[in-house]
Design a protein around this motif. Sequence first.
Motif, PDB file in Angstrom:
ATOM      1  N   LEU A   1      -5.507  -5.381  -0.430  1.00 58.26           N
ATOM      2  CA  LEU A   1      -5.994  -5.911   0.657  1.00 58.26           C
ATOM      3  C   LEU A   1      -6.398  -7.058   0.354  1.00 58.26           C
ATOM      4  O   LEU A   1      -6.393  -8.094   1.602  1.00 58.26           O
ATOM      5  CB  LEU A   1      -7.013  -5.242   0.723  1.00 58.26           C
ATOM      6  CG  LEU A   1      -7.044  -5.798   2.472  1.00 58.26           C
ATOM      7  CD1 LEU A   1      -6.442  -6.080   3.862  1.00 58.26           C
ATOM      8  CD2 LEU A   1      -7.912  -4.755   2.617  1.00 58.26           C
ATOM      9  N   ILE A   2      -7.480  -7.695  -0.375  1.00 55.19           N
ATOM     10  CA  ILE A   2      -7.921  -8.861  -1.083  1.00 55.19           C
ATOM     11  C   ILE A   2      -8.191  -9.484  -1.101  1.00 55.19           C
ATOM     12  O   ILE A   2      -7.707 -10.972  -1.238  1.00 55.19           O
ATOM     13  CB  ILE A   2      -9.771  -8.007  -1.636  1.00 55.19           C
ATOM     14  CG1 ILE A   2     -10.201  -7.483  -1.603  1.00 55.19           C
ATOM     15  CG2 ILE A   2     -10.153  -9.409  -2.663  1.00 55.19           C
ATOM     16  CD1 ILE A   2     -11.721  -6.805  -1.964  1.00 55.19           C
ATOM     17  N   GLY A   3      -6.388  -9.364  -2.500  1.00 55.91           N
ATOM     18  CA  GLY A   3      -5.514 -10.675  -2.801  1.00 55.91           C
ATOM     19  C   GLY A   3      -4.621 -10.671  -2.275  1.00 55.91           C
ATOM     20  O   GLY A   3      -4.341 -11.856  -2.434  1.00 55.91           O
TER      21      GLY A   3
ATOM     22  N   ALA B   1      -9.818   7.551  -8.185  1.00 50.60           N
ATOM     23  CA  ALA B   1      -7.751   7.433  -7.513  1.00 50.60           C
ATOM     24  C   ALA B   1      -7.052   6.103  -7.904  1.00 50.60           C
ATOM     25  O   ALA B   1      -7.776   5.163  -6.926  1.00 50.60           O
ATOM     26  CB  ALA B   1      -7.325   8.003  -6.714  1.00 50.60           C
ATOM     27  N   GLU B   2      -6.126   5.991  -8.639  1.00 54.04           N
ATOM     28  CA  GLU B   2      -6.039   3.954  -8.627  1.00 54.04           C
ATOM     29  C   GLU B   2      -5.407   3.872  -7.313  1.00 54.04           C
ATOM     30  O   GLU B   2      -4.970   2.561  -7.691  1.00 54.04           O
ATOM     31  CB  GLU B   2      -4.822   4.561  -9.875  1.00 54.04           C
ATOM     32  CG  GLU B   2      -5.419   4.881 -11.351  1.00 54.04           C
ATOM     33  CD  GLU B   2      -4.690   6.455 -11.390  1.00 54.04           C
ATOM     34  OE1 GLU B   2      -4.638   6.367 -12.990  1.00 54.04           O
ATOM     35  OE2 GLU B   2      -4.818   7.088 -10.513  1.00 54.04           O
ATOM     36  N   ASN B   3      -4.342   4.549  -6.762  1.00 49.06           N
ATOM     37  CA  ASN B   3      -4.305   4.248  -5.072  1.00 49.06           C
ATOM     38  C   ASN B   3      -4.953   3.625  -4.676  1.00 49.06           C
ATOM     39  O   ASN B   3      -4.984   2.636  -3.691  1.00 49.06           O
ATOM     40  CB  ASN B   3      -3.362   5.137  -4.673  1.00 49.06           C
ATOM     41  CG  ASN B   3      -4.113   6.719  -4.317  1.00 49.06           C
ATOM     42  OD1 ASN B   3      -4.993   6.670  -5.375  1.00 49.06           O
ATOM     43  ND2 ASN B   3      -3.217   7.573  -3.637  1.00 49.06           N
ATOM     44  N   LYS B   4      -5.533   4.428  -4.408  1.00 52.69           N
ATOM     45  CA  LYS B   4      -7.727   4.062  -3.914  1.00 52.69           C
ATOM     46  C   LYS B   4      -7.701   2.253  -4.566  1.00 52.69           C
ATOM     47  O   LYS B   4      -8.173   1.030  -3.057  1.00 52.69           O
ATOM     48  CB  LYS B   4      -8.305   4.791  -3.482  1.00 52.69           C
ATOM     49  CG  LYS B   4      -8.367   5.660  -2.781  1.00 52.69           C
ATOM     50  CD  LYS B   4      -9.570   7.347  -2.847  1.00 52.69           C
ATOM     51  CE  LYS B   4      -9.124   8.570  -1.898  1.00 52.69           C
ATOM     52  NZ  LYS B   4     -10.200   9.342  -2.013  1.00 52.69           N
TER      53      LYS B   4
ATOM     54  N   ILE C   1      10.071   1.107   1.134  1.00 51.04           N
ATOM     55  CA  ILE C   1       9.915   2.041   2.231  1.00 51.04           C
ATOM     56  C   ILE C   1      10.759   3.702   1.653  1.00 51.04           C
ATOM     57  O   ILE C   1       9.554   4.781   2.308  1.00 51.04           O
ATOM     58  CB  ILE C   1       9.921   1.376   3.330  1.00 51.04           C
ATOM     59  CG1 ILE C   1       9.210   0.191   4.157  1.00 51.04           C
ATOM     60  CG2 ILE C   1      10.346   2.547   4.113  1.00 51.04           C
ATOM     61  CD1 ILE C   1      10.193  -0.475   5.149  1.00 51.04           C
ATOM     62  N   GLU C   2      11.493   3.478   1.239  1.00 50.23           N
ATOM     63  CA  GLU C   2      12.353   4.498   0.921  1.00 50.23           C
ATOM     64  C   GLU C   2      11.644   5.522  -0.597  1.00 50.23           C
ATOM     65  O   GLU C   2      12.001   7.154   0.138  1.00 50.23           O
ATOM     66  CB  GLU C   2      13.793   4.536   0.606  1.00 50.23           C
ATOM     67  CG  GLU C   2      14.853   3.765   1.300  1.00 50.23           C
ATOM     68  CD  GLU C   2      14.943   4.818   2.257  1.00 50.23           C
ATOM     69  OE1 GLU C   2      14.681   5.850   2.555  1.00 50.23           O
ATOM     70  OE2 GLU C   2      14.552   3.896   4.106  1.00 50.23           O
ATOM     71  N   MET C   3      10.784   5.079  -0.824  1.00 49.31           N
ATOM     72  CA  MET C   3       9.734   6.090  -2.025  1.00 49.31           C
ATOM     73  C   MET C   3       8.636   6.338  -1.180  1.00 49.31           C
ATOM     74  O   MET C   3       8.842   7.879  -0.790  1.00 49.31           O
ATOM     75  CB  MET C   3       9.315   4.871  -3.220  1.00 49.31           C
ATOM     76  CG  MET C   3      10.574   4.266  -4.175  1.00 49.31           C
ATOM     77  SD  MET C   3       9.690   3.773  -5.932  1.00 49.31           S
ATOM     78  CE  MET C   3       9.045   2.418  -5.501  1.00 49.31           C
ATOM     79  N   TYR C   4       8.257   5.647  -0.054  1.00 45.96           N
ATOM     80  CA  TYR C   4       7.434   6.908   0.338  1.00 45.96           C
ATOM     81  C   TYR C   4       7.711   7.702   1.761  1.00 45.96           C
ATOM     82  O   TYR C   4       7.318   8.434   1.323  1.00 45.96           O
ATOM     83  CB  TYR C   4       6.910   5.276   1.492  1.00 45.96           C
ATOM     84  CG  TYR C   4       5.206   6.188   1.801  1.00 45.96           C
ATOM     85  CD1 TYR C   4       4.440   6.113   1.033  1.00 45.96           C
ATOM     86  CD2 TYR C   4       5.734   6.122   3.721  1.00 45.96           C
ATOM     87  CE1 TYR C   4       3.162   6.885   2.190  1.00 45.96           C
ATOM     88  CE2 TYR C   4       4.659   7.008   3.972  1.00 45.96           C
ATOM     89  CZ  TYR C   4       3.160   6.707   3.591  1.00 45.96           C
ATOM     90  OH  TYR C   4       2.105   7.621   4.350  1.00 45.96           O
TER      91      TYR C   4
ATOM     92  N   ILE D   1       0.825  -0.779   0.107  1.00 41.94           N
ATOM     93  CA  ILE D   1       0.174   0.566   0.546  1.00 41.94           C
ATOM     94  C   ILE D   1       0.925   1.259  -0.123  1.00 41.94           C
ATOM     95  O   ILE D   1       0.429   2.157  -0.642  1.00 41.94           O
ATOM     96  CB  ILE D   1      -1.224   0.010   1.148  1.00 41.94           C
ATOM     97  CG1 ILE D   1      -0.245   0.147   2.060  1.00 41.94           C
ATOM     98  CG2 ILE D   1      -1.470  -0.635   1.301  1.00 41.94           C
ATOM     99  CD1 ILE D   1      -1.322   0.095   3.787  1.00 41.94           C
ATOM    100  N   LEU D   2       2.464   1.643   0.486  1.00 43.88           N
ATOM    101  CA  LEU D   2       3.245   2.548   1.105  1.00 43.88           C
ATOM    102  C   LEU D   2       3.436   2.356  -0.943  1.00 43.88           C
ATOM    103  O   LEU D   2       3.825   3.816  -1.127  1.00 43.88           O
ATOM    104  CB  LEU D   2       3.944   2.062   1.362  1.00 43.88           C
ATOM    105  CG  LEU D   2       4.269   1.776   2.282  1.00 43.88           C
ATOM    106  CD1 LEU D   2       5.333   1.979   3.265  1.00 43.88           C
ATOM    107  CD2 LEU D   2       3.526   3.720   2.812  1.00 43.88           C
ATOM    108  N   LEU D   3       3.632   1.315  -1.817  1.00 40.79           N
ATOM    109  CA  LEU D   3       4.339   1.600  -3.768  1.00 40.79           C
ATOM    110  C   LEU D   3       3.137   1.785  -3.841  1.00 40.79           C
ATOM    111  O   LEU D   3       3.107   2.923  -5.091  1.00 40.79           O
ATOM    112  CB  LEU D   3       3.960  -0.381  -3.909  1.00 40.79           C
ATOM    113  CG  LEU D   3       4.892  -0.204  -4.818  1.00 40.79           C
ATOM    114  CD1 LEU D   3       5.958   0.913  -5.163  1.00 40.79           C
ATOM    115  CD2 LEU D   3       4.970  -1.675  -5.173  1.00 40.79           C
TER     116      LEU D   3
END
Length: 488
Positions: free
Chosen positions: A292-294, A282-285, A436-439, A93-95
């Motif tokens: 989560l489901i997958g 929005a794509e991120n949502k 993590i670093e990108m986020y 989800i960070l990604l």
Amino acid sequence: MDVEGFPVSQMAQNYGNQANAPPLPSIAQANDEENDHENTARHGTLWTATAHVITAVIGSGVLSLAWAVAQLGWIAGPSVLFAFGGITYYTSILLADCYRSPDPVTGKRNPTYMDAVKASLGPRDVKACGILQYLSLFGTCVGYTITTAHSLVAIERAGCYHSQGHHVACRASLSYYMLGFGAVQIGLSQIPDFDQISWLSTVAAIMSISYSSIGLGLGIAKAYENGPRGSLSGIPVGEGPGELSLGLRLASAASALGNMAFAYSFSTILTTIQDTLKTPPAENKVMKKATLIGISVTTLFYMSVGCAGYAAFGNNAPGDLLTDFGFYEPFQLVDVANMCLVIHLVGAYQVFAQPLFAFMESYVSRRRPHNYFINKNFELVFPRGITSQWNLFRLTWRTLYVVVTTFLAMLIPFFNAITGLLGAIGFWPLTIYFPIEMYKRQAAIKPGSGRWYLLNVLSGLCLVVSIAAAGASVYGIYQNSLTYAPFS
């Protein structure tokens, strides 16, 4: 890594696109023109993304989970497997928020994982990410050669056991099957755009679900027939039969972590899946919900397969649920499962090899644009007017690549040790560190803040796990090599 089920042609195409960029300090070249990405048809929904995530995760790594759970026991085994699922979901989800940058909703699209790394972290990290991804692809090709050979040997031996009895040795050669697999891959590697064949993804998804489900069903049936086995702490420490010394016990537990990590090593494909989604919303949502489901479905399936296999065999759970002969009967069903795995990996090998092929050919061609051997194409004409373009460098390079992966597979054909090593190499940097670093960069997490410390602690703990798993897997390769005669 188990990303074979996702539209594999698209995955390889996106990897291959990176190969058309300048050579290694900028393996991943993002397209500066947003319109090129905006014009791409995107019709994905929550449910298509969820299906892609599930089929991306489930693959050959599931077959080692019963063995992995056996190394940890009834308490730690399922708990650690669940923890891997939770950690992978969190970093995923960070990604998802890094698909667009600098704003996760209105920013510029990053259609591939390395595009996202470049946008958030810069060229040095892109170089490291590219090296790790290509190394992972190469290692996966070696692993698939090993796995396919084990399945083919299992099919031969299953027929022998059925006709002559379980007490017969029924020996078979892994090396011969690896050579045969390599010969097939040499031929397939010369087919233009083999990785982009439209039905390849569908076949991969059907095959992976089939052999995974058969393994689960056989494990449940055997556990029901003989009663559940296993212990709370796994294989006991000691010097007696069925026991391991403390050092070997720790090594086997660490190697089990690597096998579990391999089963969850799919993060590099999530950005590509997200790039298929339509907007709004929005794509991120949408991607967070799909993830989560997958991952929930996949983790439940993984725990079912791992726990059913452990309940069936206890501390003697086989390293590969389908090939190490925990199941002798019904031998036809075991054969079907192994053949599904073989069909799956024949195509999956090319999916993972094609990006490396494309990168090397593009790199060499740019360095030697006027070299006859490298750039001259020959047209072969077949009956009915069918023509094909051949290139001497492509023929030589791709053949050499298959020869090297086959040679390494024949040299170290150890399923669990290689699977653990591949998981250890790819899990921390690609699943944990870069997301993590990108986020942190995109969300402007302040150094010294509480969240900054928590993210760094998570990354540090996963790094320790990866190092331990890699060390244990290398030790396992060494131990197995002491009693194995290469090329026998």
